[in-house]
Write an enzyme that holds these catalytic residues in place. Structure first.
Site, PDB file in Angstrom:
ATOM      1  N   GLY A 146      36.169   7.454  27.483  1.00  0.00           N
ATOM      2  CA  GLY A 146      37.427   7.609  28.195  1.00  0.00           C
ATOM      3  C   GLY A 146      38.471   6.659  27.643  1.00  0.00           C
ATOM      4  O   GLY A 146      38.144   5.624  27.054  1.00  0.00           O
ATOM      5  N   CYS A 147      39.744   6.998  27.845  1.00  0.00           N
ATOM      6  CA  CYS A 147      40.813   6.193  27.241  1.00  0.00           C
ATOM      7  C   CYS A 147      40.848   4.772  27.806  1.00  0.00           C
ATOM      8  O   CYS A 147      40.769   3.805  27.053  1.00  0.00           O
ATOM      9  CB  CYS A 147      42.160   6.890  27.389  1.00  0.00           C
ATOM     10  SG  CYS A 147      42.623   7.333  29.066  1.00  0.00           S
ATOM     11  N   HIS A 148      40.960   4.635  29.126  1.00  0.00           N
ATOM     12  CA  HIS A 148      40.976   3.296  29.721  1.00  0.00           C
ATOM     13  C   HIS A 148      39.663   2.563  29.432  1.00  0.00           C
ATOM     14  O   HIS A 148      39.650   1.371  29.128  1.00  0.00           O
ATOM     15  CB  HIS A 148      41.168   3.376  31.241  1.00  0.00           C
ATOM     16  CG  HIS A 148      42.477   3.929  31.679  1.00  0.00           C
ATOM     17  ND1 HIS A 148      43.660   3.235  31.551  1.00  0.00           N
ATOM     18  CD2 HIS A 148      42.798   5.103  32.275  1.00  0.00           C
ATOM     19  CE1 HIS A 148      44.650   3.959  32.054  1.00  0.00           C
ATOM     20  NE2 HIS A 148      44.160   5.094  32.480  1.00  0.00           N
ATOM     21  N   ALA A 149      38.564   3.300  29.545  1.00  0.00           N
ATOM     22  CA  ALA A 149      37.245   2.689  29.356  1.00  0.00           C
ATOM     23  C   ALA A 149      37.092   2.092  27.961  1.00  0.00           C
ATOM     24  O   ALA A 149      36.424   1.063  27.788  1.00  0.00           O
ATOM     25  CB  ALA A 149      36.154   3.721  29.602  1.00  0.00           C
ATOM     26  N   TYR A 168      46.015   0.218  21.869  1.00  0.00           N
ATOM     27  CA  TYR A 168      45.702   1.398  21.080  1.00  0.00           C
ATOM     28  C   TYR A 168      46.489   2.562  21.657  1.00  0.00           C
ATOM     29  O   TYR A 168      47.253   2.407  22.621  1.00  0.00           O
ATOM     30  CB  TYR A 168      44.190   1.695  21.089  1.00  0.00           C
ATOM     31  CG  TYR A 168      43.554   1.682  22.470  1.00  0.00           C
ATOM     32  CD1 TYR A 168      43.196   2.865  23.109  1.00  0.00           C
ATOM     33  CD2 TYR A 168      43.304   0.479  23.136  1.00  0.00           C
ATOM     34  CE1 TYR A 168      42.609   2.848  24.368  1.00  0.00           C
ATOM     35  CE2 TYR A 168      42.714   0.460  24.390  1.00  0.00           C
ATOM     36  CZ  TYR A 168      42.378   1.638  25.012  1.00  0.00           C
ATOM     37  OH  TYR A 168      41.810   1.624  26.251  1.00  0.00           O
TER      38      TYR A 168
END
Length: 308
Positions: A113-116, A278
């Site tokens: 996942g993006c936040h993860a 990122y």
């Protein structure tokens, strides 16, 4: 020539994967016409015809796609949440915990996942090195561009008659049940989910994840973390950065349009800020998926990607 199928190529992640791959001479992209792209029989045929398939779908549709591919030799990279903590799937973050070899040998890869991704990049090395106790309850806040919300949120933010409340950053995940929490704990090895505060801002792409730590939470110092990050991220698409190019500020948009990530150690000896920057659609989604595909193919991990 390697045959690639992107199931869900009309979404933001799928479109970006397609844009990154369409120029590559070593790949043949299988595309379904608009009228059949949601048809199970057509999708099954495309899945069986491909060597590697990207699933850029909602969770239920991703589970359905895996069932459709049953019996094929197709290697699957799933960008949904559905399989990130599932048995038999390798979590596709190659820079940590020796996962590169596991990815290369796998036919089922769950894209992070993006936040993860930022949280894991910052915390997992500390846990593995014994610098951070697994029972700590960490805090994390994350700034993201609105493209992370998909087509609906993009339309909301780019509507000329939009709600004035979208002009300011908005916090969400208010129930503390964000869908990334299970992987954030499981992949880092922490015994508790972090207290997580995601915030969406009025910019298209970019992400900045911060984990604050007190010195009392660490077995070691901020300099020890810097040394650990330098060693951990000596290769791959994550790098340690210590320059001060932006002075007293740190923009969440610095890596927009790119597929790599930087990690930093800021603050002071008593109050430490761990920061990852990122693109939420890059190393936070499509860039990571293509990196995993490149590992499967045995080619340069950055092939076809935009890196600094």
């Amino acid at each position: 020539m390697t045959k690639i199928f992107i199931d869900g190529s009309a979404g933001t992640t799928g479109l970006r994967i397609y844009e990154r791959l369409e120029q590559r001479a070593d790949l043949e992209l299988i595309r379904l016409p608009e009228e059949t792209r949601k048809d199970p029989a057509a999708r099954r045929e495309a899945l069986f015809a491909s060597d590697i398939a990207f699933l850029c779908l909602p969770d239920a549709a991703a589970v359905e796609a895996v069932a459709l591919a049953q019996g094929s030799k197709t290697k699957i990279i799933d960008t949904s949440t559905a399989h990130r903590c599932a048995p038999g799937w390798v979590y596709g973050f190659p820079e940590i915990d020796g996962r590169r070899d596991a990815i290369a040998a796998s036919s089922r890869i769950a894209n992070p996942g993006c936040h993860a991704s930022g949280f894991i990049a910052l915390v997992a090395p500390l846990v593995r090195a014994g610098m951070l106790d697994r029972d700590e309850v960490l805090s994390c806040f994350s700034l993201t561009g609105y493209s992370g919300g998909g087509k609906s949120m993009i339309a909301d933010y780019e509507n000329p008659d939009r709600n004035v409340l979208l002009d300011a950053p908005r916090q969400y995940g208010l129930s503390q049940k964000h869908k990334h929490l299970p992987e954030m704990a499981a992949v880092t090895g922490m015994n508790a989910d972090p207290l997580f505060c995601p915030i969406v801002g009025d910019f298209y792409a970019g992400m900045e994840v911060t984990v604050p730590l007190a010195a009392s939470q660490l077995r070691g110092t901020s300099d020890d973390i810097r040394a650990l990050y330098r060693e951990t991220y000596a290769g791959g698409l994550v790098r340690y950065a210590d320059d001060d190019a932006e002075g007293a500020f740190l923009s969440a948009g610095a890596y927009a349009g790119r597929d790599d990530m930087e990690v930093r150690v800021l603050g002071n000896d008593d109050r430490i800020l761990l920061v990852a920057r990122y693109d939420n659609l890059g190393k936070g989604a499509s860039g990571a998926a293509i990196q995993n595909m490149n590992i499967l193919l045995g080619c340069d991990e950055a092939e076809g990607l935009v890196v600094g």
